[in-house]
Write an enzyme that holds these catalytic residues in place. Structure first.
Site, mmCIF file in Angstrom:
data_model
loop_
_atom_site.group_PDB
_atom_site.id
_atom_site.type_symbol
_atom_site.label_atom_id
_atom_site.label_comp_id
_atom_site.label_asym_id
_atom_site.label_seq_id
_atom_site.Cartn_x
_atom_site.Cartn_y
_atom_site.Cartn_z
ATOM 1 N N GLU A 115 0.802 -1.227 0.000
ATOM 2 C CA GLU A 115 0.000 0.000 0.000
ATOM 3 C C GLU A 115 0.836 1.279 0.000
ATOM 4 O O GLU A 115 0.778 2.067 0.967
ATOM 5 C CB GLU A 115 -0.969 -0.005 1.192
ATOM 6 C CG GLU A 115 -1.900 -1.213 1.211
ATOM 7 C CD GLU A 115 -2.891 -1.201 2.374
ATOM 8 O OE1 GLU A 115 -2.768 -0.351 3.272
ATOM 9 O OE2 GLU A 115 -3.798 -2.056 2.372
ATOM 10 N N GLU B 85 -5.118 -8.821 0.665
ATOM 11 C CA GLU B 85 -5.846 -8.514 1.912
ATOM 12 C C GLU B 85 -7.314 -8.311 1.587
ATOM 13 O O GLU B 85 -7.663 -7.630 0.612
ATOM 14 C CB GLU B 85 -5.345 -7.220 2.573
ATOM 15 C CG GLU B 85 -4.014 -7.317 3.241
ATOM 16 C CD GLU B 85 -3.575 -5.996 3.889
ATOM 17 O OE1 GLU B 85 -4.441 -5.189 4.280
ATOM 18 O OE2 GLU B 85 -2.356 -5.786 3.962
#
Ligand code: IFM
Length: 450
Positions: free
Chosen positions: A168, A355
């Site tokens: 991220e 995720e």
């Protein structure tokens, strides 16, 4: 009536994910250096209840038990991250062999029970010493990251084949450098954009190192947090606002990696804040990745709001929708939308959901059970949409639940629980939630029953 099972491809990798700072603890043990999260979490008022990751889930000492629990669930793959300052305490230079030994033991423990390790090199815990030299704003950090990748690869690359460079980079760039809620707590948009460019460069540097030091099984990718951006109305200004948000969160990272250029509309939009890009950078950043990791949690409904911040947008939250404890709308269709879009517009060789999961209020009841039906529904509904995407040709190879166990949820401390396994922090006891038992069945059936 017989149960209908939505079957997944035979070689589908069912996994769960964690990250070093969120679970390991042992923040000063065996020669580990401090990370920016160690320092930030100790500043009063930065984290809910002033929680820190000093002990977290004590995974550093309990990893054997944790691997046993993974095996009980039947995981095929486990995604975890390496703490850079555990391995190289000052970020560059001297290597801490004891830190590497920990990951070495963890990898062996996983392989002993046929769980495939997926390693993330950077899940936000930059060595503090490097931050003191400018952190990700300093272009030198790009080179240090490659050196770190080489150290880890030399030690583990014979047994670890799947690598994720960054987790991220949007969060690192903007929460850390524009909104200042994550370390290093900077609030400057142009710094954030420069950081995003350096993160992308460092991804490509590490990618090359991992490929050169690995073997023919080595696969390298990057994980992005992607969202589907919906305009709040069909008014032109809201459609434009949704496009800007999409550019901000998705295309700013996808375009350089897959197309070798930043999105032209965003370069125009950011104007003077555009980062310094040296000749050759974009060619480096677009080195071919073997896979894209996608983290998906929710969608965004976007409205034009010229008064609001640098982007001039705000978000709508429909009253009738369900929300998780993070305040994120439960919107399973979005995972399908994101997967299809990535496949159609960027065509990665393969994709993993690295995720997906939800925080809900979990209660340990008198019988010692955690009945987390909401989490089961969340996971099941998302998996149904994933199944549909695969059926339509999306090259999705695996799925990792966030998270294996409850852990330190950054600025929310321990107040948000995402785990399949409940962690009773005072005793460090691990308790399987109902969702862990449900996920075990999913893996056994290689599919979800309807
Ligand atoms: O806990 C985080 C993780 O570290 C990165 N992705 C989102 C998760 C939930 O907020």
């Amino acid at each position: 009536m017989s149960e209908k099972i939505l079957k997944f491809p035979d070689d589908f990798k069912w996994g769960a994910a964690t990250a070093s700072y969120q679970i390991e603890g042992a923040f000063r043990e065996d020669g580990k250096g401090l990370s920016i999260w160690d320092v930030f979490s100790h500043i009063p008022g930065r984290i809910q209840e002033d929680d820190t990751g000093d002990v977290a889930c004590d995974h550093y000492h309990r990893y054997r038990e944790d691997v046993k629990n993974m095996k009980k669930i039947g995981l095929k793959a486990y995604r975890f991250s390496i703490s850079w300052p555990r391995v190289i305490p000052e970020g560059r230079g001297k290597i801490n062999e004891a830190g590497l030994d920990f990951y070495d033991r963890l990898v062996d423990e996983l392989l002993k029970v046929d769980i495939e390790p997926f390693i993330t090199l950077y899940h936000w815990d930059l060595p503090q010493t490097l931050q003191e030299k400018g952190g990700w704003k300093n272009r030198d950090t790009v080179g240090y990251f490659s050196d770190y990748a080489a150290v880890v690869s030399h030690r583990l690359g014979d047994r670890v084949h799947s690598w994720i460079t960054h987790n991220e980079p949007w969060v690192v760039s903007f929460l850390g450098h524009a909104f200042g809620t994550h370390p290093p707590g900077i609030m400057d948009f142009s710094t954030a954009l420069q950081v995003s460019h350096h993160l992308l460069l460092s991804h490509a540097g590490a990618l090359e190192v991992l490929k050169n030091t690995g073997n023919d099984k080595t696969r390298v990718g990057i994980t992005l947090n992607l969202s589907s951006a919906h305009p709040a109305t069909d008014k032109e200004e809201d459609i434009k606002a949704a496009k800007i948000f999409d550019g901000f969160i998705n295309r700013w990272f996808l375009d350089p990696i897959f197309k070798g250029s930043y999105p032209p509309d965003m370069l125009d939009y950011y104007k003077d804040n555009v980062p310094e890009i040296l000749p050759g950078d974009m060619g480096v950043i677009s080195r071919k990745v073997d896979f894209l990791g996608v983290n998906y949690y929710t969608r965004h409904i976007v409205k034009a709001n010229p008064e609001e911040g640098i982007l001039g947008i705000s978000f709508l939250k429909p009253g009738e929708a369900e929300y998780t404890e993070m305040g994120w709308e439960v919107y399973p269709e979005g995972i399908y939308e994101v997967l299809k879009r990535v496949q159609d517009d960027y065509s990665p060789e393969s994709i993993y959901i690295t995720e997906n999961g939800a925080a809900f209020q979990d209660r340990l009841d008198k019988e010692g059970k955690v009945e987390d039906k909401k989490r089961i529904n969340y996971l099941k509904d998302h998996l149904c949409h994933i199944h549909k995407a695969i059926g339509e040709g999306v090259r999705l190879k695996g799925y990792f639940v966030w998270s294996l166990m409850d852990n330190f949820e950054w600025t929310y401390g321990y107040s948000r629980r995402f785990g399949l396994i409940y962690v009773d922090y005072p005793t460090q006891k691990r308790i399987f939630k109902e969702s862990a038992i449900w996920y075990k069945k999913v893996i056994e059936n290689n599919g979800i029953s309807q």
